[in-house]
Design a protein around this motif. Structure first.
Motif, PDB file in Angstrom:
ATOM      1  N   PHE A 371      11.008   3.963 -24.728  1.00  0.00           N
ATOM      2  CA  PHE A 371      10.215   3.982 -26.091  1.00  0.00           C
ATOM      3  C   PHE A 371      10.710   2.341 -26.108  1.00  0.00           C
ATOM      4  O   PHE A 371      11.591   1.981 -26.592  1.00  0.00           O
ATOM      5  CB  PHE A 371      10.237   4.900 -26.740  1.00  0.00           C
ATOM      6  N   PRO A 372       9.594   1.611 -27.215  1.00  0.00           N
ATOM      7  CA  PRO A 372       8.199   1.880 -26.683  1.00  0.00           C
ATOM      8  C   PRO A 372       8.362   1.304 -25.002  1.00  0.00           C
ATOM      9  O   PRO A 372       8.712   1.518 -24.701  1.00  0.00           O
ATOM     10  CB  PRO A 372       7.562   0.472 -27.391  1.00  0.00           C
ATOM     11  N   LEU A 373       7.320   1.142 -24.069  1.00  0.00           N
ATOM     12  CA  LEU A 373       6.576   1.440 -23.699  1.00  0.00           C
ATOM     13  C   LEU A 373       7.003   0.495 -22.690  1.00  0.00           C
ATOM     14  O   LEU A 373       6.565  -0.608 -21.929  1.00  0.00           O
ATOM     15  CB  LEU A 373       5.183   1.382 -23.139  1.00  0.00           C
ATOM     16  N   ARG A 374       8.931   0.851 -21.836  1.00  0.00           N
ATOM     17  CA  ARG A 374       8.768   0.025 -20.967  1.00  0.00           C
ATOM     18  C   ARG A 374       9.297   1.187 -19.900  1.00  0.00           C
ATOM     19  O   ARG A 374       9.966   2.073 -19.749  1.00  0.00           O
ATOM     20  CB  ARG A 374      10.052  -0.670 -21.703  1.00  0.00           C
ATOM     21  N   PHE A 375       8.786   0.369 -18.296  1.00  0.00           N
ATOM     22  CA  PHE A 375       9.494   1.314 -16.893  1.00  0.00           C
ATOM     23  C   PHE A 375      10.718   0.990 -16.621  1.00  0.00           C
ATOM     24  O   PHE A 375      11.270  -0.653 -16.817  1.00  0.00           O
ATOM     25  CB  PHE A 375       8.591   0.849 -15.959  1.00  0.00           C
ATOM     26  N   THR A 376      11.208   1.851 -16.623  1.00  0.00           N
ATOM     27  CA  THR A 376      13.069   1.601 -16.215  1.00  0.00           C
ATOM     28  C   THR A 376      13.376   1.651 -14.634  1.00  0.00           C
ATOM     29  O   THR A 376      14.122   0.666 -13.875  1.00  0.00           O
ATOM     30  CB  THR A 376      13.328   2.301 -17.395  1.00  0.00           C
ATOM     31  N   HIS A 377      12.881   2.890 -14.072  1.00  0.00           N
ATOM     32  CA  HIS A 377      13.505   3.559 -12.893  1.00  0.00           C
ATOM     33  C   HIS A 377      12.504   3.909 -12.207  1.00  0.00           C
ATOM     34  O   HIS A 377      11.658   5.520 -12.819  1.00  0.00           O
ATOM     35  CB  HIS A 377      14.634   3.944 -12.798  1.00  0.00           C
ATOM     36  N   PHE A 378      12.085   4.488 -11.180  1.00  0.00           N
ATOM     37  CA  PHE A 378      11.391   5.845 -10.138  1.00  0.00           C
ATOM     38  C   PHE A 378      12.767   6.600  -9.540  1.00  0.00           C
ATOM     39  O   PHE A 378      13.991   5.944  -8.981  1.00  0.00           O
ATOM     40  CB  PHE A 378      10.353   4.963  -9.546  1.00  0.00           C
ATOM     41  N   ILE A 379      11.822   8.270  -8.910  1.00  0.00           N
ATOM     42  CA  ILE A 379      12.848   8.880  -8.513  1.00  0.00           C
ATOM     43  C   ILE A 379      11.743   9.362  -7.387  1.00  0.00           C
ATOM     44  O   ILE A 379      10.658   9.945  -7.596  1.00  0.00           O
ATOM     45  CB  ILE A 379      13.856   9.379  -9.208  1.00  0.00           C
ATOM     46  N   LEU A 380      12.493   9.183  -5.580  1.00  0.00           N
ATOM     47  CA  LEU A 380      12.672  10.388  -5.240  1.00  0.00           C
ATOM     48  C   LEU A 380      12.865  11.582  -4.919  1.00  0.00           C
ATOM     49  O   LEU A 380      14.091  11.725  -4.307  1.00  0.00           O
ATOM     50  CB  LEU A 380      11.785   9.136  -3.306  1.00  0.00           C
ATOM     51  N   PRO A 381      12.077  11.917  -4.947  1.00  0.00           N
ATOM     52  CA  PRO A 381      12.142  14.325  -5.388  1.00  0.00           C
ATOM     53  C   PRO A 381      12.692  14.422  -3.304  1.00  0.00           C
ATOM     54  O   PRO A 381      11.930  13.556  -2.885  1.00  0.00           O
ATOM     55  CB  PRO A 381      11.790  15.242  -5.894  1.00  0.00           C
ATOM     56  N   ASP A 382      13.613  15.748  -3.489  1.00  0.00           N
ATOM     57  CA  ASP A 382      13.613  15.409  -2.161  1.00  0.00           C
ATOM     58  C   ASP A 382      12.887  15.968  -1.156  1.00  0.00           C
ATOM     59  O   ASP A 382      12.114  16.312  -0.158  1.00  0.00           O
ATOM     60  CB  ASP A 382      14.602  17.147  -2.420  1.00  0.00           C
ATOM     61  N   GLY A 383      10.829  16.213  -1.860  1.00  0.00           N
ATOM     62  CA  GLY A 383       9.937  17.674  -1.512  1.00  0.00           C
ATOM     63  C   GLY A 383       9.954  16.089  -0.686  1.00  0.00           C
ATOM     64  O   GLY A 383       8.867  16.109   0.065  1.00  0.00           O
TER      65      GLY A 383
END
Length: 423
Positions: A371-383
């Motif tokens: 918050f407010p709308l700010r992209f921080t990171h992504f995660i690639l899950p095990d699947g």
């Protein structure tokens, strides 16, 4: 409510930890959530989803909920006076009990749970007794729980202390429009609403039926009755309509999207105490996962598309707070034509969009926003990583998953009135 900056923002991530912190067993902690609004969040759909509690919120709840024994010395009371007071207390208790029984017998039922199958909708009181049942004469498709979707909501819409029941009827084989039906606490139908109408682009016309796929109740103004938001997709293709209704079923406003909007949440993105509507799915124009943020008090129009073949005609310009696209992964390019937003998960600092890279929801990427709308990171899950290795062995993908982590980059902002710069 978010903890204050000076509060303890540590999180407890299981029922066992929450119960130990409160000094009770797990069953008692779960009962407190059900009966006393213990502030516990579920990080996935269903009763068995992972739970999280913030210590500062637990302490605030304890201060507001737990009573304290009186302090100071008690004044001695003569025995005769005590006997007289005892008789008064017994008589008053009996009177209160009699009045309570009479009120219970004549008070309207209050729905708290339900059971839904292909032939009927049954609604139950807190003690488990069935209050009423509605036969579903036209064969319908049960959608409850599929992809996080909700088909029945029990909420006090008119703020009279008793709950209404919202039921989404979706005819079998999508033969007709979905219908949202509102039942009073005693089972009498109050109103119904059917979404959609004919819309067109320069190349295609889209006539009903439209199918309701997401439904939420939004408390936009604490001083007013709640509002009802829903999304409905064209039964064969696209577009999607997001509708906002009053608590008595009157349409307030609508937003059209050149794609499908399958996920819907009320999230206070700008932290002003009033939630925005966050809707996610896929853009047919861009063939990518997307989400849009709308102000319940002002949204309107239709999504603006660079590819004019997908632009919906004769609708106002879009009134949006933000709109974003998610990049397609290499796994998505192998197995499908597009990715899509599957659901949203709220946390104390922001929210997560779970983006499915295939229609079977096997390969997902978690995109995190603060918050407010700010992209921080992504995660690639095990699947996702397991699937990537399988495609590497099959020579469908010729690079390691590390390259995906470097190349996926960020979301693409088509508009953002909160914090991100838009090219």
């Amino acid at each position: 409510m978010l903890p204050s900056p000076s509060g303890d923002t540590r999180e407890l991530s299981s029922w066992k930890e929450i119960a130990q912190y409160l000094g009770v067993n797990v069953r008692t902690a779960q009962n407190w959530e059900r009966d006393l609004a213990l502030p516990v969040r579920r990080m996935s759909t269903g009763r068995r989803g992972r739970v999280v509690a913030v210590i500062a919120e637990l302490e605030n709840w304890k201060r507001q909920t737990w009573s304290h024994p009186p302090t100071g010395e008690e004044t001695a009371t003569p025995p005769a006076t005590r006997r007289y007071l005892t008789l008064i207390i017994v008589a008053a208790t009996a009177l209160i009990l009699a009045v309570s029984v009479a009120w219970f017998r004549h008070s309207p039922p209050n729905p708290v749970s339900y059971r839904l199958d292909e032939s009927s909708l049954s609604v139950f009181a807190a003690d488990g007794r069935e209050l009423w049942r509605k036969a579903i004469l036209e064969r319908a498709i049960p959608l409850d729980g599929f992809g996080g979707r909700v088909q029945v909501l029990i909420r006090d819409l008119d703020r009279d202390g008793a709950s209404e029941v919202l039921y989404v009827h979706r005819p079998f084989n999508n033969a007709a429009n979905s219908t949202l039906i509102c039942y009073a606490p005693d089972g009498v139908e109050k109103w119904r609403y059917s979404p959609g109408r004919e819309v067109a682009t320069v190349k295609e016309r889209f006539a009903p039926p439209f199918l309701i796929v997401a439904l939420i109740v939004v408390q936009s103004d604490p001083a007013s009755p709640p509002l009802i938001a829903l999304t409905a997709n064209h039964h064969l293709y696209y577009p999607s309509q997001l509708s906002l209704l009053t608590s008595d079923g009157r349409p307030l406003r609508e937003y059209w999207h050149s794609g499908n909007l399958n996920a819907l949440a009320a999230i206070d993105v700008d932290q002003d105490g009033k939630p925005e509507l966050v809707a996610g799915g896929v853009s047919n124009s861009y063939r990518q996962a997307t989400f849009v943020v709308l102000d319940p008090n002002s949204f309107a129009g239709a999504s603006l598309e660079e590819n004019k073949d997908y632009q919906l005609l004769n609708l106002p310009a879009p009134v949006e707070r933000a709109r974003a696209l998610f990049p397609r992964s290499c796994v998505n390019r192998v197995v499908d034509e597009f990715n899509y937003v599957h659901e949203f998960h709220l946390n104390t600092k922001g929210f997560t969009a779970r983006v499915s890279e295939d229609r079977q929801n096997r390969y997902n990427i978690l995109w995190h926003f603060e918050f407010p709308l700010r992209f921080t990171h992504f995660i690639l899950p095990d699947g996702f990583r397991t699937g990537h290795r399988d495609f590497e062995r099959a020579a469908s993908i010729r690079h390691s998953v590390t390259q995906d982590e470097e190349e996926l980059g960020s979301v693409q902002w088509l508009s953002n009135q909160f914090s991100e710069r838009v090219p």
